[in-house]
Scaffold this motif. Structure first.
Motif, PDB file in Angstrom:
ATOM      1  N   GLU A  27      17.435  33.632  30.950  1.00 30.70           N
ATOM      2  CA  GLU A  27      18.114  34.012  31.606  1.00 30.70           C
ATOM      3  C   GLU A  27      19.383  34.459  30.872  1.00 30.70           C
ATOM      4  N   ARG A  28      19.809  33.658  30.114  1.00 30.88           N
ATOM      5  CA  ARG A  28      20.989  34.090  29.340  1.00 30.88           C
ATOM      6  C   ARG A  28      20.865  35.292  28.444  1.00 30.88           C
ATOM      7  N   VAL A  29      19.672  35.444  28.011  1.00 31.62           N
ATOM      8  CA  VAL A  29      19.313  36.475  27.133  1.00 31.62           C
ATOM      9  C   VAL A  29      19.362  37.764  28.138  1.00 31.62           C
ATOM     10  N   GLN A  30      18.590  37.765  29.229  1.00 32.92           N
ATOM     11  CA  GLN A  30      18.819  38.903  30.140  1.00 32.92           C
ATOM     12  C   GLN A  30      20.000  39.301  30.634  1.00 32.92           C
ATOM     13  N   ALA A  31      21.067  38.401  30.745  1.00 34.54           N
ATOM     14  CA  ALA A  31      22.283  38.553  31.282  1.00 34.54           C
ATOM     15  C   ALA A  31      23.086  39.421  30.137  1.00 34.54           C
ATOM     16  N   ILE A  32      22.708  39.544  28.867  1.00 37.93           N
ATOM     17  CA  ILE A  32      23.286  40.327  27.863  1.00 37.93           C
ATOM     18  C   ILE A  32      23.282  41.899  28.241  1.00 37.93           C
ATOM     19  N   SER A  33      24.216  42.598  28.167  1.00 44.27           N
ATOM     20  CA  SER A  33      24.237  43.965  28.705  1.00 44.27           C
ATOM     21  C   SER A  33      23.570  44.762  27.591  1.00 44.27           C
ATOM     22  N   ASN A  34      23.272  45.805  28.203  1.00 45.34           N
ATOM     23  CA  ASN A  34      22.218  46.930  27.164  1.00 45.34           C
ATOM     24  C   ASN A  34      23.316  47.440  26.299  1.00 45.34           C
ATOM     25  N   THR A  35      24.523  47.690  26.628  1.00 43.51           N
ATOM     26  CA  THR A  35      25.581  48.173  25.371  1.00 43.51           C
ATOM     27  C   THR A  35      25.741  47.127  24.160  1.00 43.51           C
ATOM     28  N   LYS A  36      25.622  45.960  24.751  1.00 44.40           N
ATOM     29  CA  LYS A  36      25.759  44.962  23.579  1.00 44.40           C
ATOM     30  C   LYS A  36      24.517  44.764  22.528  1.00 44.40           C
ATOM     31  N   LEU A  37      23.356  45.083  23.290  1.00 41.74           N
ATOM     32  CA  LEU A  37      21.960  45.125  22.631  1.00 41.74           C
ATOM     33  C   LEU A  37      21.813  46.183  21.669  1.00 41.74           C
ATOM     34  N   LEU A  38      22.416  47.530  22.089  1.00 38.39           N
ATOM     35  CA  LEU A  38      22.344  48.765  21.297  1.00 38.39           C
ATOM     36  C   LEU A  38      23.251  48.679  20.086  1.00 38.39           C
ATOM     37  N   ARG A  39      24.407  47.985  20.260  1.00 36.14           N
ATOM     38  CA  ARG A  39      25.223  47.631  19.201  1.00 36.14           C
ATOM     39  C   ARG A  39      24.701  46.833  18.270  1.00 36.14           C
ATOM     40  N   ALA A  40      23.849  45.756  18.531  1.00 38.53           N
ATOM     41  CA  ALA A  40      23.374  45.042  17.812  1.00 38.53           C
ATOM     42  C   ALA A  40      22.407  45.454  16.920  1.00 38.53           C
ATOM     43  N   ALA A  41      21.393  46.407  17.737  1.00 42.10           N
ATOM     44  CA  ALA A  41      20.284  47.407  17.125  1.00 42.10           C
ATOM     45  C   ALA A  41      20.976  48.125  15.819  1.00 42.10           C
ATOM     46  N   PHE A  42      21.994  48.846  16.254  1.00 44.12           N
ATOM     47  CA  PHE A  42      22.814  49.773  15.392  1.00 44.12           C
ATOM     48  C   PHE A  42      23.076  48.918  14.071  1.00 44.12           C
ATOM     49  N   PHE A  43      23.938  47.706  14.267  1.00 40.24           N
ATOM     50  CA  PHE A  43      24.162  47.153  13.001  1.00 40.24           C
ATOM     51  C   PHE A  43      22.986  46.557  12.400  1.00 40.24           C
ATOM     52  N   THR A  44      21.946  46.361  12.997  1.00 38.83           N
ATOM     53  CA  THR A  44      21.017  45.692  12.207  1.00 38.83           C
ATOM     54  C   THR A  44      20.342  46.825  11.600  1.00 38.83           C
ATOM     55  N   CYS A  45      20.149  48.131  11.870  1.00 38.90           N
ATOM     56  CA  CYS A  45      19.715  49.477  11.007  1.00 38.90           C
ATOM     57  C   CYS A  45      20.605  49.732   9.891  1.00 38.90           C
ATOM     58  N   ALA A  46      21.951  49.542  10.224  1.00 38.29           N
ATOM     59  CA  ALA A  46      22.918  49.705   9.111  1.00 38.29           C
ATOM     60  C   ALA A  46      22.840  48.544   8.040  1.00 38.29           C
ATOM     61  N   GLY A  47      22.685  47.428   8.425  1.00 39.95           N
ATOM     62  CA  GLY A  47      22.604  46.409   7.547  1.00 39.95           C
ATOM     63  C   GLY A  47      21.226  46.133   6.701  1.00 39.95           C
ATOM     64  N   TYR A  48      20.269  46.737   7.288  1.00 40.72           N
ATOM     65  CA  TYR A  48      18.953  46.812   6.379  1.00 40.72           C
ATOM     66  C   TYR A  48      18.899  48.109   5.364  1.00 40.72           C
ATOM     67  N   GLY A  49      19.606  49.206   5.938  1.00 38.01           N
ATOM     68  CA  GLY A  49      20.130  50.132   4.838  1.00 38.01           C
ATOM     69  C   GLY A  49      20.868  49.844   4.042  1.00 38.01           C
ATOM     70  N   CYS A  50      21.900  48.837   3.931  1.00 33.89           N
ATOM     71  CA  CYS A  50      22.527  48.671   2.828  1.00 33.89           C
ATOM     72  C   CYS A  50      21.565  47.681   1.789  1.00 33.89           C
ATOM     73  N   LEU A  51      20.712  46.991   2.719  1.00 29.94           N
ATOM     74  CA  LEU A  51      19.669  46.072   1.747  1.00 29.94           C
ATOM     75  C   LEU A  51      18.871  46.932   0.846  1.00 29.94           C
ATOM     76  N   THR A  52      18.601  47.985   1.101  1.00 29.38           N
ATOM     77  CA  THR A  52      17.775  48.791   0.223  1.00 29.38           C
ATOM     78  C   THR A  52      18.698  49.339  -0.866  1.00 29.38           C
ATOM     79  N   LEU A  53      19.905  49.438  -0.774  1.00 30.94           N
ATOM     80  CA  LEU A  53      20.700  49.758  -1.753  1.00 30.94           C
ATOM     81  C   LEU A  53      20.524  48.498  -2.731  1.00 30.94           C
ATOM     82  N   TYR A  54      20.404  47.288  -2.681  1.00 29.58           N
ATOM     83  CA  TYR A  54      20.254  46.290  -3.605  1.00 29.58           C
ATOM     84  C   TYR A  54      19.452  46.719  -4.391  1.00 29.58           C
ATOM     85  N   ASP A  55      18.028  47.056  -3.758  1.00 31.73           N
ATOM     86  CA  ASP A  55      16.884  47.340  -4.839  1.00 31.73           C
ATOM     87  C   ASP A  55      17.320  48.638  -5.520  1.00 31.73           C
ATOM     88  N   ALA A  56      17.736  49.683  -4.884  1.00 34.33           N
ATOM     89  CA  ALA A  56      18.045  50.733  -5.501  1.00 34.33           C
ATOM     90  C   ALA A  56      18.991  50.571  -6.810  1.00 34.33           C
TER      91      ALA A  56
END
Length: 837
Positions: A27-56
């Protein structure tokens, strides 16, 4: 340390389970707003994008060259799997080893990449944690439950370590040596890039959880970054897969002011977004990557599956249509549900309902009959079936709102439309021949439908008045009338098939038949069809006379010479008609000397294939007498010219004037060879036959001493049939005549010159080769007394040809042996002449 942390976590989870239920956390998870979830998804994509530069960076540092998209894919899979499995250097390293090895990187290079990535992570974590401890010493000390000066000392130590690394790379260029190992030192710009990329990655990862925190978490971003990195380090030390439990325990311990249930909800969402979602994507990509690496067997199996599906699709659809017809008949023989009839009472008039019931059974019988045409892939059958199925769908809904039957018919329609390309044969639907199994299945369905009527209405007293009752609830009379109509239509169709006069399927060739065949040959590419102009074979045309099969009867076989003449799709339809004629006459269908391009047709016909030999085809565009490889041909050509030989190509219109001279040369050749004319697959001297072709003649002292009639396969292929000479011909006249014909064909724009087949050539010598190949090899080895197998192939090989196999298509088993004897008898002119030269 890992075991201790794991034990503490297990104890804590047990304690937590007593305080909160899973649904409370969700229930606490469902109470998190969609805006927060989208922001978290954005930072996740940015983070894994930075991780690809590790290997590059690591790949370049290791001295390898790999395109960035490939590096990014490998890096994402490695980090996403390593984050969840734990022991990132090993689990993610295994993924990297697997992927980079396939790209040709050495084990040393891969180990360098893994170590470089691990160092990059620790550099960024040290910088951020050190800055966090120094800038927020008081808050960090209170969160960590230590004195502020200890937080300052720890932060300073971390930054000093990073500074020492930077001092090392700026002052030392030679590799570090440790016993037998040499550790390369990166350049300063690479080191600064490591720190910058790693810091951005850590900030993105921290931001994922930070944006999900509840309002009660009154903590600044950089202070939270220190807490986050401490929890991350604890999870890494624990060796628990993904640090799951340890990471959450440390955060709950270091942030006691935040309500546990709200913080746990944020942590669950964080796990799902930053860990589990990338993990699932990485597993899919890893599977796809493995399939791509090992795509050769996958592609091979896919081709086999596609070929199998292409082969069985028409047959499967034909059976589906047959079953759809049976469904309609069985539906008409059983009562419709009363509630549906009551629903239709206010919508459908009674006459329409009665007529729909009758027509539904008529359509069912039609589908049973037409399904056989689909089995043969007839174009007309496809169109009729589509219309019948669409009509059946409408009738199912009108006669009792039978949406189940309508759905079945709709699925069959979709299958039929999706496989439209498989039904292109333009043969007669009326003239199709039904097998005994199909006839038996047809009448079995009719009898079953009749039995269903008796069984379904066994409690209804029978009376003559039943036939004339018309009412919405009068289902028994409707089923009686529909079943009777279906049986009557089936019986009438069967009676018509039995009593109708059988049209002749083939006839002896007439002049107009030969002219039609000549037109078909002129539009084709194969010269074998010219044998039809001998006039000694039966000709089976399709209805439009746009395709033809030439064949002769021998023993218990009807032997067709070569592939059907005409367009491929029309030839397929005609081949099925030929097969049905053979079935009707109880003889074996045989196709002699068929080409590789048509083999799928004979497989569809259910015939077995055996290799007869290989024919030699000389590509004319590159043919000349120049070069060392043509020295023997060039010498034979010059010798014939020195001996007084001249070549002339006589056009077809001028051939009748020289026929007496050609007859004299032919008779002299037969007498000298002490042999009789061959038949069927070889031409024989006949004035009417020779007059169909251009003829190449060799003259010596103005007299014709050799000749060869030229076959044309459209404007593509050229070949010779009869090639004969008398004793006045100069030595090497055969070579000379073939060379001149090839040079003429090249000048005329032909692509190929066919030298004919070398029997039993190209058979396999392997121990696991088919029995036919072993028998052919034995005949080739010990049969030189009767036929010069090896000499014939060597003679044709000097023209440097392209060898193409030819096959015999015949029924399997003993019928194959009988077919070989029948073909041999045809060619030799009878069984008694088989062993005669």
């Amino acid at each position: 340390m890992g075991v201790i942390l794991l034990g503490v976590v297990v104890f804590w989870l047990h304690h937590l389970h007593e305080k909160y239920h899973l649904r409370d956390i969700l229930e606490r998870v469902q109470a998190i707003s969609n805006t927060k979830l989208l922001r978290a998804a954005f930072f996740t994509c940015a983070g894994y994008g930075c991780l690809t530069l590790y290997d590059a960076l690591a790949v370049r540092f290791a001295g390898a060259r790999v395109p960035y998209p490939r590096v990014a894919l490998i890096s994402f899979m490695g980090y996403a799997i390593g984050h969840n499995v734990g022991l990132n250097s090993i689990s993610g390293g295994a993924v990297r080893y697997r992927a980079y090895t396939a790209l040709g990187l050495s084990a040393k290079q891969i180990a360098t990449i893994i170590a470089f990535g691990t160092l990059t992570f620790f550099l960024g974590a040290s910088v951020l944690l050190g800055v966090s401890l120094l800038s927020n010493a008081g808050m960090s000390g209170s969160v960590l439950h230590v004195h502020a000066w200890l937080a300052l000392a720890a932060g300073a130590s971390l930054l000093v370590g990073v500074g020492g690394y930077l001092w090392l790379v700026c002052t030392r260029h030679a590799p570090l040596k440790f016993r037998k190992f040499q550790i390369p030192v990166p350049k300063p710009r690479v080191a600064f890039a490591q720190i910058g990329i790693s810091c951005v990655d850590m900030l993105c990862a921290t931001s994922v959880l930070y944006v999900l925190l509840p309002r009660e978490a009154a903590i600044g971003f950089f202070a939270f970054a220190g807490v986050y990195l401490l929890a991350l380090a604890a999870g890494a030390v624990s060796n628990v897969p993904g640090g799951i439990g340890v990471f959450e325990f440390v955060l709950l311990l270091l942030m006691p002011a935040v309500p546990e249930d709200r913080l746990l909800g944020a942590l669950v969402a964080y796990r799902a977004i930053y860990y589990f979602a990338p993990f699932l994507i990485a597993l899919v990509l890893l599977g796809a990557h493995e399939v791509w690496i090992h795509r050769a067997p996958v592609v091979r199996w896919a081709r086999v599956a596609r070929a199998f599906l292409n082969a069985v699709t028409p047959q499967a659809i034909a059976i589906a249509v047959f079953l759809a017809g049976a469904v309609l008949l069985f539906s008409g023989a059983t009562p419709s549900p009363g509630d549906r009839l009551a629903l239709l009472r206010n919508v459908v008039p009674l006459p329409v309902l009665e007529l729909s019931h009758l027509l539904g059974s008529v359509v069912g019988v039609g589908l049973l009959i037409i399904a056989h045409g689909l089995y043969r892939r007839l174009d007309t059958a496809w169109w009729i079936t589509v219309w019948l199925l669409c009509a059946g769908i409408l009738l199912c809904l009108l006669k009792g709102f039978d949406y189940e039957e309508a759905t079945i018919l709709a699925v069959v329609v979709i299958m039929l439309v999706s496989a439209r390309a498989r039904f292109r044969r333009r043969a007669s639907l009326i003239e199709q021949h039904f097998s005994s199994a199909w006839v038996a299945a047809f009448f079995l369905v009719l009898l079953t439908a009749a039995w269903l009527v008796v069984f379904a209405y066994r409690n209804v007293p029978y009376g003559n008045e039943l036939w004339w009752q018309f009412a919405f609830q009068a289902t028994a009379p409707r089923s009686l009338r529909a079943s009777l109509l279906a049986v009557m239509i089936g019986a009438a169709y069967g009676l018509w098939r039995v009593l109708r006069p059988a049209p002749p399927r083939f006839s002896a060739p007439r002049e107009k038949d030969l002219e039609c065949v000549a037109e078909l040959i002129a539009r084709g590419e194969d010269t074998t069809g010219n044998l039809a102009l001998l006039g000694d074979k039966n000709l089976l045309f399709n209805q439009d006379r746009t395709a033809c099969i030439m064949f002769q009867s021998s023993g218990n076989s009807w032997v067709a010479m070569g592939d059907p003449i005409g367009p491929t799709e029309l030839g397929e339809s005609l081949a099925w008609e030929f097969l049905e004629d053979c079935d009707g006459m109880a003889v074996s269908p045989v196709f002699y000397q068929v080409t590789p391009e048509r083999l799928p047709l004979y497989v569809d016909l259910g015939l077995n294939l055996s290799k007869l030999g290989e024919e030699a085809r000389v590509p004319l565009q590159g043919f000349s007498l120049e070069g060392a490889a043509r020295a023997d041909l060039r010498q034979a050509h010059r010798r014939a010219n020195r001996d007084g030989a001249t070549f002339e190509l006589i056009a077809r219109s001028s051939v009748p004037a020289i026929l007496p001279q050609l007859r004299a040369v032919s008779d002299a050749w037969l007498a000298e060879k002490n042999t009789a004319e061959k038949r069927f697959s070889l031409g024989f001297f006949d004035e009417r036959y020779i007059a169909h072709f251009d003829v190449g003649v060799v003259r010596h002292k103005e007299a014709v001493v050799a000749f060869a009639n030229l076959w044309r396969g459209g404007a593509v292929e050229l070949s010779v049939d009869l090639m004969r000479y008398n004793d006045a011909a100069p030595k090497g006249v055969v070579d000379y005549m073939l060379i001149e014909c090839m040079l003429w064909g090249r000048a005329q724009g032909f692509s190929w010159f066919n030298l004919g087949m070398a029997p039993l050539s190209g058979l396999e010598e392997h121990a696991l080769a088919p029995a036919w190949h072993k028998l052919g090899r034995m005949v080739q080895r010990y049969g030189e007394t009767f036929y010069n197998f090896e000499g014939l192939r060597k003679f044709k090989q000097k023209f440097d040809p392209v060898w193409r196999p030819r096959y015999l298509a015949a029924p399997d088993g003993l019928a194959m042996a009988g077919a070989l004897l029948d073909v041999t008898a045809l060619i030799s002119g009878g069984v008694r002449n088989v062993l005669r030269k």
